[in-house]
Design a protein around this motif. Structure first.
Motif, PDB file in Angstrom:
ATOM      1  N   GLN A 109       0.693  -1.357   0.001  1.00 54.86           N
ATOM      2  CA  GLN A 109       0.146  -0.122  -0.372  1.00 54.86           C
ATOM      3  C   GLN A 109       1.263   1.710  -0.556  1.00 54.86           C
TER       4      GLN A 109
ATOM      5  N   TYR B 164      -0.060   5.741   2.463  1.00 52.11           N
ATOM      6  CA  TYR B 164      -0.356   4.871   2.504  1.00 52.11           C
ATOM      7  C   TYR B 164      -1.820   4.587   0.986  1.00 52.11           C
ATOM      8  N   HIS B 165      -2.295   4.007   0.255  1.00 52.70           N
ATOM      9  CA  HIS B 165      -3.271   3.913  -0.886  1.00 52.70           C
ATOM     10  C   HIS B 165      -2.817   2.546  -1.211  1.00 52.70           C
ATOM     11  N   VAL B 166      -4.308   1.922  -1.280  1.00 57.08           N
ATOM     12  CA  VAL B 166      -4.580   0.561  -1.858  1.00 57.08           C
ATOM     13  C   VAL B 166      -4.980   0.874  -3.353  1.00 57.08           C
TER      14      VAL B 166
ATOM     15  N   PRO C  59      -0.954  -4.587   7.346  1.00 52.02           N
ATOM     16  CA  PRO C  59      -0.801  -3.654   5.880  1.00 52.02           C
ATOM     17  C   PRO C  59      -0.087  -2.236   5.812  1.00 52.02           C
ATOM     18  N   LYS C  60       0.130  -1.186   7.270  1.00 43.72           N
ATOM     19  CA  LYS C  60       1.285  -0.398   7.007  1.00 43.72           C
ATOM     20  C   LYS C  60       2.611  -0.620   7.368  1.00 43.72           C
TER      21      LYS C  60
END
Length: 344
Positions: free
Chosen positions: A26, A42-44, A120-121
């Motif tokens: 991400q 952070y960007h999916v 996720p981060k």
């Protein structure tokens, strides 16, 4: 970053990007002021489209870049990740077939997904993916040095295993098994003729893994390996305090080793010298008390933030009551954990 909010579709055309970044991470970040991935967010991605036919256009450097991160995964997780390297790079070097590259892509994606689904981060468990990156990033960013990212990571792994061995965390035999993964890939690096120790050390000291543990004068946080498939885990961040003088020693050894490898043509032609196994530094005790105090402070800050948000929601609800906005009152109350029923 300039168009925040729009949908992002990743279409990687390199082997490294396909399995290590575009489809699995991400993090959308850029380098700045001489440091790696320091500005970003952070960007999916909405979608990641991987067309492995692009691999046929890649040369040695690009393929080694992707294989470097897979080599790191082999050291991290062992198992099928180690078996992948045993039947590919440890047999034939970087010249994998198209089918082998496709299999390697799936295995690489699986490694990232295994940890990123829980972190996720990349703030604790997934910090493991930074193994080899501390010195690897520093070399990449040093003036006059040229290497691909993946090759730089594997070279950084050699520094990490040197440190781990010197601190008594990794045995000589386990270090030899670990380093054999890197030697099989035979990473290349161009080094300037002058001494780069101080510049590399400065980059290491400003690495993006600082801030997770309390600062300790004379030490630098490192992710270290105990043996293939088993990481050193002194705390939830997998970070160990390493004496700065040992980091300097590792850099001197590493740069000297890579210069020798360049002179003779490959790492395979060298017999990597292990430090005297009769002498090990005492492992720096991870500051568990300081870490506990830091976590307690973080928890207190979180409680304070939650309380402030609760007060803010209460004020907003009261405002809506005064304005007769019942739907917004219900919404605000629900966010505070209360059930609300509209009345006439």
């Amino acid at each position: 970053m300039l168009f925040r909010g729009i949908r992002l579709v990743q279409c990687p055309t390199s082997f490294l990007n396909a399995h290590d970044a575009a489809a699995s991470s991400q993090k959308q970040a850029i380098n700045h002021a001489g440091y790696k991935n320091i500005v970003g967010l952070y960007h999916v991605p909405t979608m990641a489209l991987i067309d492995t036919s692009f691999y046929s256009t890649l040369g040695e450097t690009e393929l080694k870049a992707g294989l470097g991160e897979l080599t790191k995964n082999a050291a991290l997780f062992g198992g099928k990740h180690y078996e992948l390297m045993k039947k590919t790079t440890m047999v034939k070097g970087w010249k994998l077939s198209g089918e082998e590259l496709v299999d390697a892509t799936y295995i690489g994606l699986g490694a990232k997904d295994m940890l990123l689904r829980h972190d996720p981060k990349e703030k604790h468990l997934a910090l493991l993916f930074e193994y080899g990156h501390t010195v690897g990033h520093a070399l990449e960013l040093t003036k006059g040095v040229s290497t691909s990212h993946g090759e730089g990571v594997t070279i950084g792994m050699l520094a990490a295993s040197y440190i781990s061995n010197r601190m008594g965390i990794m045995s000589d035999a386990d270090r030899a098994t670990h380093d054999a993964l890197v030697i099989a890939l035979d990473p290349k690096i161009h080094l300037p003729p002058h001494d780069i120790t101080d510049e590399v050390l400065d980059k290491v000291m400003h690495d993006n893994k600082r801030g997770y543990l309390p600062e300790r004068a004379g030490f630098c946080p490192f992710i270290l390996n105990q043996r293939v498939g088993e990481m050193h885990a002194p705390n939830k961040y997998y970070l160990e305090y390493v004496p700065v003088h040992l980091v300097r020693e590792a850099i001197l050894w590493l740069v000297g080793t890579m210069r020798q490898a360049s002179a003779v043509g490959s790492l395979r032609a060298l017999r990597l010298a292990l430090p005297d196994s009769s002498f090990h530094l005492s492992r720096a005790p991870t500051q568990e008390k300081e870490l506990a105090e830091l976590q307690e402070k973080e928890l207190a800050d979180l409680r304070e933030k939650e309380l402030a948000e609760l007060v803010q929601e209460k004020a907003r609800a009261e405002f809506h009551v005064l304005c007769g906005d019942k739907e917004n009152v219900i919404s605000s109350m629900a966010r505070m954990g209360f059930q609300a029923t509209p009345t006439t």
